[in-house]
Design a protein around this motif. Structure first.
Motif, mmCIF file in Angstrom:
data_model
loop_
_atom_site.group_PDB
_atom_site.id
_atom_site.type_symbol
_atom_site.label_atom_id
_atom_site.label_comp_id
_atom_site.label_asym_id
_atom_site.label_seq_id
_atom_site.Cartn_x
_atom_site.Cartn_y
_atom_site.Cartn_z
ATOM 1 N N ALA A 1 -23.692 6.797 28.030
ATOM 2 C CA ALA A 1 -24.996 6.120 27.968
ATOM 3 C C ALA A 1 -25.098 5.263 26.708
ATOM 4 O O ALA A 1 -25.674 4.181 26.727
ATOM 5 N N ARG A 2 -24.515 5.747 25.614
ATOM 6 C CA ARG A 2 -24.688 5.031 24.341
ATOM 7 C C ARG A 2 -23.675 3.917 24.135
ATOM 8 O O ARG A 2 -23.950 2.931 23.455
ATOM 9 N N ALA B 1 -27.149 -4.238 29.682
ATOM 10 C CA ALA B 1 -28.487 -3.904 29.174
ATOM 11 C C ALA B 1 -28.427 -2.812 28.109
ATOM 12 O O ALA B 1 -29.263 -2.751 27.220
ATOM 13 N N GLY B 2 -27.433 -1.938 28.200
ATOM 14 C CA GLY B 2 -27.301 -0.865 27.214
ATOM 15 C C GLY B 2 -26.599 -1.311 25.934
ATOM 16 O O GLY B 2 -26.317 -0.476 25.076
ATOM 17 N N ARG B 3 -26.288 -2.608 25.817
ATOM 18 C CA ARG B 3 -25.568 -3.147 24.648
ATOM 19 C C ARG B 3 -24.351 -2.302 24.314
ATOM 20 O O ARG B 3 -24.239 -1.723 23.216
ATOM 21 N N PRO B 4 -23.426 -2.200 25.251
ATOM 22 C CA PRO B 4 -22.299 -1.278 25.058
ATOM 23 C C PRO B 4 -21.282 -1.781 24.036
ATOM 24 O O PRO B 4 -21.140 -2.990 23.829
ATOM 25 N N ALA B 5 -20.592 -0.827 23.401
ATOM 26 C CA ALA B 5 -19.462 -1.188 22.537
ATOM 27 C C ALA B 5 -18.279 -1.604 23.396
ATOM 28 O O ALA B 5 -17.443 -2.409 22.987
ATOM 29 N N THR C 1 -18.987 -6.708 21.770
ATOM 30 C CA THR C 1 -18.588 -5.833 22.881
ATOM 31 C C THR C 1 -17.124 -6.100 23.238
ATOM 32 O O THR C 1 -16.729 -7.249 23.422
ATOM 33 N N ALA C 2 -16.335 -5.026 23.321
ATOM 34 C CA ALA C 2 -14.955 -5.171 23.800
ATOM 35 C C ALA C 2 -14.984 -5.139 25.327
ATOM 36 O O ALA C 2 -15.806 -4.431 25.917
ATOM 37 N N LEU C 3 -14.107 -5.922 25.944
ATOM 38 C CA LEU C 3 -14.089 -6.009 27.411
ATOM 39 C C LEU C 3 -12.727 -5.555 27.923
ATOM 40 O O LEU C 3 -11.694 -5.987 27.395
#
Ligand SMILES: Nc1ncnc2c1ncn2[C@@H]1O[C@H](COP(=O)(O)OP(=O)(O)OP(=O)(O)O)[C@@H](O)[C@H]1O
Length: 251
Positions: free
Chosen positions: A89-90, A166-170, A202-204
């Motif tokens: 989630a984070r 939307a969760g601004r993921p790493a 953000t890494a993809l």
């Protein structure tokens, strides 16, 4: 919390599926992978090579048979189920291969995005504006108030990306994110992923059969028979992009 170190580190990552008759399939075989923060990686390779397996292991959806996985400083393999849920989630955004699996079918597109937003420091109005912007950026502003189950496969795929971001993921994990899209919409999806990388680091990690997608990313790894091929970094090195960490790159 910002953590030093890479966005993803896999060491000797092996996964073996066993069917009911005890037949074994080695889907991943001692994979070594390092993805930097803000690096955009394409995973390519033939059907059955192990690409989706690698994504599901990185997401902690399946525990590997052996090896180590660290995502944004968290040792995924040793986390409890509860800690894994929190970590996902984070830190993670996921676009899985089947669009319907990514979204809540009875919630509207807008609600799907809102549920995934971090409360953080944004006000309610700012969150609403951010959700509207995300929906617009994936071309779903006119469908914002429709339940996700009534959207087409391609629309659900785009909604999945808006939800994931939307969760601004790493780390964003995407499995064939453009497979159901026409070229123009696919380009918009690529741009949106790259914008998240530019704006938020953000890494993809993107599984793709689409050369147009892999060409837009920094680094390409090829997987064959569960093995990540050394040497596939040459393309990115020759383009002056980041060189990934197959060979002890520790930056
Ligand atoms: N749940 C499972 N049980 C048994 N074998 C599996 C399972 N999932 C995948 N496999 C096998 O593991 C290998 C790797 O599969 P995976 O889905 O990771 O490949 P892929 O590269 O993503 O393929 P595709 O491009 O077709 O999606 C294949 O031989 C596949 O048959």
């Amino acid at each position: 919390m910002t953590v030093d170190g890479p966005a993803v580190l896999c060491e000797r990552l092996t996964h073996i599926y066993r069917d009911d008759e005890g037949t074994e399939v080695t889907a991943l075989d001692e994979v070594e992978l390092r993805v930097r923060r803000g690096e955009a990686v394409a995973l390519v390779g033939p059907s059955g090579a192990g690409k989706s397996t690698l994504l599901t292991l990185l997401a902690g959806l399946v525990r590997p048979t052996a090896g180590r996985i660290v995502v944004d400083g968290e040792d995924v393999v040793s986390l409890s189920e509860r800690a894994l849920l929190r970590m996902r989630a984070r830190k993670l955004g996921m676009v899985l291969q089947t669009p319907g699996r990514n979204v809540l079918p009875y919630a509207t597109a807008r609600q799907n995005v809102a549920f995934a937003q971090r409360s953080g420091t944004l006000t309610r109005a700012e969150r609403r504006a951010e959700a509207a912007e995300l929906l617009e950026s994936v071309g779903l502003d006119e469908h914002a108030d429709r339940p996700a189950r009534l959207l087409s496969g391609g629309q659900q795929q785009r909604l999945a990306l808006a939800v994931a971001l939307a969760g601004r993921p790493a780390l964003l994990l995407a499995d064939e994110p453009t497979s159901q899209l026409d070229r123009r919409t696919g380009d918009a999806v690529i741009s949106l992923m790259l914008a998240a990388r530019e704006q938020r680091g953000t890494a993809l990690v993107v599984v793709t059969h689409d050369r147009h997608v892999s060409d837009a990313l920094d680094t390409e790894y090829a997987i064959h028979d569960g093995r990540l091929e050394a040497g596939s970094w040459l393309r990115s090195a020759s383009l002056g992009h980041h060189r990934p960490g197959l060979e002890g790159d520790r930056s």
